[in-house]
Design an enzyme around this catalytic site. Structure first.
Site, PDB file in Angstrom:
ATOM      1  N   ASP A 204       0.533  -0.333  -5.778  1.00  0.00           N
ATOM      2  CA  ASP A 204      -0.768   0.212  -6.172  1.00  0.00           C
ATOM      3  C   ASP A 204      -0.774   1.702  -5.839  1.00  0.00           C
ATOM      4  O   ASP A 204       0.232   2.241  -5.385  1.00  0.00           O
ATOM      5  CB  ASP A 204      -1.900  -0.513  -5.424  1.00  0.00           C
ATOM      6  CG  ASP A 204      -1.912  -0.220  -3.921  1.00  0.00           C
ATOM      7  OD1 ASP A 204      -1.018   0.506  -3.427  1.00  0.00           O
ATOM      8  OD2 ASP A 204      -2.825  -0.716  -3.233  1.00  0.00           O
ATOM      9  N   ASP A 206      -3.213   4.413  -3.620  1.00  0.00           N
ATOM     10  CA  ASP A 206      -4.306   4.422  -2.646  1.00  0.00           C
ATOM     11  C   ASP A 206      -4.894   5.831  -2.499  1.00  0.00           C
ATOM     12  O   ASP A 206      -4.147   6.790  -2.304  1.00  0.00           O
ATOM     13  CB  ASP A 206      -3.778   3.969  -1.275  1.00  0.00           C
ATOM     14  CG  ASP A 206      -3.059   2.626  -1.345  1.00  0.00           C
ATOM     15  OD1 ASP A 206      -3.740   1.597  -1.384  1.00  0.00           O
ATOM     16  OD2 ASP A 206      -1.806   2.623  -1.365  1.00  0.00           O
ATOM     17  N   ASP A 284      -6.621   1.509  -5.196  1.00  0.00           N
ATOM     18  CA  ASP A 284      -7.555   1.319  -4.084  1.00  0.00           C
ATOM     19  C   ASP A 284      -8.273   2.628  -3.816  1.00  0.00           C
ATOM     20  O   ASP A 284      -7.624   3.648  -3.545  1.00  0.00           O
ATOM     21  CB  ASP A 284      -6.809   0.893  -2.804  1.00  0.00           C
ATOM     22  CG  ASP A 284      -6.330  -0.554  -2.854  1.00  0.00           C
ATOM     23  OD1 ASP A 284      -6.796  -1.306  -3.747  1.00  0.00           O
ATOM     24  OD2 ASP A 284      -5.499  -0.931  -2.014  1.00  0.00           O
TER      25      ASP A 284
HETATM   26  P1  ATP Z   1       2.642  -0.401  -1.630  1.00  0.00           P
HETATM   27  O1  ATP Z   1       3.573   0.549  -2.248  1.00  0.00           O
HETATM   28  O2  ATP Z   1       3.126  -1.802  -1.702  1.00  0.00           O
HETATM   29  O3  ATP Z   1       1.244  -0.254  -2.120  1.00  0.00           O
HETATM   30  P2  ATP Z   1       1.497   0.530   0.820  1.00  0.00           P
HETATM   31  O4  ATP Z   1       2.063   0.892   2.126  1.00  0.00           O
HETATM   32  O5  ATP Z   1       0.737   1.588   0.082  1.00  0.00           O
HETATM   33  O6  ATP Z   1       2.664  -0.043  -0.062  1.00  0.00           O
HETATM   34  P3  ATP Z   1      -0.952  -1.027   0.778  1.00  0.00           P
HETATM   35  O7  ATP Z   1      -1.120  -2.499   0.789  1.00  0.00           O
HETATM   36  O8  ATP Z   1      -1.460  -0.298  -0.420  1.00  0.00           O
HETATM   37  O9  ATP Z   1       0.591  -0.757   1.048  1.00  0.00           O
HETATM   38  O10 ATP Z   1      -1.656  -0.507   2.076  1.00  0.00           O
HETATM   39  C1  ATP Z   1      -1.790   0.869   2.392  1.00  0.00           C
HETATM   40  C2  ATP Z   1      -2.521   1.043   3.693  1.00  0.00           C
HETATM   41  O11 ATP Z   1      -3.844   0.554   3.584  1.00  0.00           O
HETATM   42  C3  ATP Z   1      -1.875   0.303   4.851  1.00  0.00           C
HETATM   43  O12 ATP Z   1      -1.824   1.178   5.964  1.00  0.00           O
HETATM   44  C4  ATP Z   1      -2.796  -0.819   5.178  1.00  0.00           C
HETATM   45  O13 ATP Z   1      -2.853  -1.036   6.554  1.00  0.00           O
HETATM   46  C5  ATP Z   1      -4.123  -0.310   4.659  1.00  0.00           C
HETATM   47  N1  ATP Z   1      -4.915  -1.433   4.146  1.00  0.00           N
HETATM   48  C6  ATP Z   1      -4.591  -2.223   3.101  1.00  0.00           C
HETATM   49  N2  ATP Z   1      -5.527  -3.167   2.899  1.00  0.00           N
HETATM   50  C7  ATP Z   1      -6.481  -2.956   3.837  1.00  0.00           C
HETATM   51  C8  ATP Z   1      -7.707  -3.584   4.166  1.00  0.00           C
HETATM   52  N3  ATP Z   1      -8.160  -4.624   3.485  1.00  0.00           N
HETATM   53  N4  ATP Z   1      -8.412  -3.079   5.197  1.00  0.00           N
HETATM   54  C9  ATP Z   1      -7.964  -2.025   5.888  1.00  0.00           C
HETATM   55  N5  ATP Z   1      -6.817  -1.388   5.621  1.00  0.00           N
HETATM   56  C10 ATP Z   1      -6.071  -1.849   4.628  1.00  0.00           C
HETATM   57 MN    MN Z   2      -0.353   1.112  -1.639  1.00  0.00          MN
HETATM   58 MN    MN Z   3      -3.472  -0.523  -1.258  1.00  0.00          MN
END
Ligand code: ATP
Ligand code: MN
Ligand code: MN
Length: 360
Positions: A204, A206, A284
């Site tokens: 995703d 963020d 997100d």
């Molecule tokens: P990817 O490439 O798979 O997206 P990513 O490291 O960006 O890898 P994410 O799942 O998007 O993974 O999460 C990014 C950050 O957001 C992480 O630090 C995670 O702890 C935080 N995070 C994700 N979901 C939540 C949530 N529901 N509440 C609080 N923090 C969250």
């Molecule tokens: Mn992510």
């Molecule tokens: Mn995310």
């Protein structure tokens, strides 16, 4: 065979937040195996086991060279009996038999497929499996009632399981910035998550949104989402909001946030044979007041294990409570203010680790 004398022993901290973990991993054969077992444990709601495998995988990621012999692992933290057994199997046989049998198992395959649907967690997937649903075809014909998010997740299944590229993340960033500028001048957008850590692809994209004047950010999320949704009538990219805009009831994270699906218009060169001019991408969006921004940036940059380890360090070693809103010092009984990530690491008595080295 290498002799004892040739074995260079590694010295590695037991907390991932004390280590510098870049994206270049010298032990992907081992970390892939451990990560798969971690994922399988998480999918089966075995959280303790999941964390143990995640910690072991993260430790292997932090090693400066490739491990070829078990003797190199002597004295290393985070490696439990089970993880060591898996590592040994991979080193000796090229693969772990446990990993191979997990991959082949009907339950693991079904959990993977079903939780690959946006809005479907391990609990829902487990319930469906118990009702004999193992794949998307069976789900579609099952008559199960899906919520709005799950319906979209199923509809855009292939797009959402296709990794997002950095170029796509940048394109979405520009659109989010435009939306934010249109609804409240002076607002700021920061890229967080894996792309901030330098990853080239992600599941995703963020973003964290704030405004330099405290309080101005209140109510910003619904406005941003409405602006993005209004693009539907144009040929531009737009957002189809799912579980947001909403302020979640839980105290876990009180930010306004929106876990959504974005319809990103493709460039001419990416248009496919199907003539689909857009693709769905998970985005997100999180809004934070400026007073909490540093904590929010730190908390949403990840990796997930790095965050978990920061909180564990804060609690166990410093008698502090860290969240993506604040840092509370239980000894002094007060909140510690910060305007940068560097300050937060300093409060925690940790060397500053930049995002590119938080890939634990
Ligand atoms: P990817 O490439 O798979 O997206 P990513 O490291 O960006 O890898 P994410 O799942 O998007 O993974 O999460 C990014 C950050 O957001 C992480 O630090 C995670 O702890 C935080 N995070 C994700 N979901 C939540 C949530 N529901 N509440 C609080 N923090 C969250
Ligand atoms: Mn992510
Ligand atoms: Mn995310």
């Amino acid at each position: 065979q290498i002799s004892e004398a040739e074995v260079a022993l590694f010295s590695v901290s037991s907390y991932a937040c004390q280590r510098r973990t870049t994206l270049d991993n010298h032990n992907s054969n081992l970390t892939d195996a451990l990560s798969l077992l971690a994922e399988n444990a998480e999918l089966n709601n075995e959280d303790g086991r999941g964390v143990a495998f995640r910690r072991a995988a993260a430790l292997m990621k932090a090693l400066p060279t490739q491990v070829i012999s078990m003797s190199q692992l002597r004295g290393l933290p985070c490696l439990g009996e089970h993880s060591l057994r898996v590592i040994k199997d991979v080193l000796e046989n090229g693969v772990s038999s446990e990993v191979e049998s997990t991959k082949q198992s009907k339950r693991y395959k079904a959990l993977k497929i079903l939780t690959g649907i946006f809005g479907v967690g391990a609990k829902t997937a487990d319930r469906w499996i118990r009702e004999g649903i193992y794949n998307l075809e069976q789900l579609r014909h099952s008559g199960q009632t899906l919520n709005r998010a799950q319906k979209s997740g199923l509809e855009h299944y292939d797009d959402l399981n296709e990794p997002v590229t950095k170029a796509e993340a940048d394109a979405i960033g520009e659109i989010v910035q435009k939306a934010v500028d249109s609804v409240l001048t002076g607002s700021q957008v920061a890229l967080t998550g894996g792309f901030r850590r330098g990853k080239l692809t992600g599941h995703d994209v963020d973003f964290l949104i704030t405004h330099p004047e405290e309080g101005k950010e209140v109510g910003l999320m619904p406005k941003v989402v409405a602006w993005l949704e209004s693009q539907k009538t144009t040929r531009n990219s737009y957002l189809e909001s799912k579980d947001g805009p909403a302020r979640p009831a839980s105290n876990m994270d009180r930010f306004e946030r929106c876990f959504s699906i974005f319809k990103l218009t493709k460039g001419k060169e990416q248009e496919t044979a199907s003539h689909k001019i857009w693709r769905a991408v998970r985005v997100d969006l999180v809004v934070s007041p400026i007073s909490q921004f540093a904590f929010a940036v730190l908390g949403w940059t990840g990796s997930k294990l790095f965050e978990r380890e920061l909180r564990r360090w804060a609690g166990h070693e410093k008698n502090m409570s860290l969240s993506s809103h604040a840092l509370f010092d239980n000894t002094q009984n007060k909140y510690l203010r910060a305007t940068s990530e560097e300050e937060i690491f300093a409060y925690l008595g940790l060397e500053y680790i930049p995002p590119s080295e938080r890939n634990a």
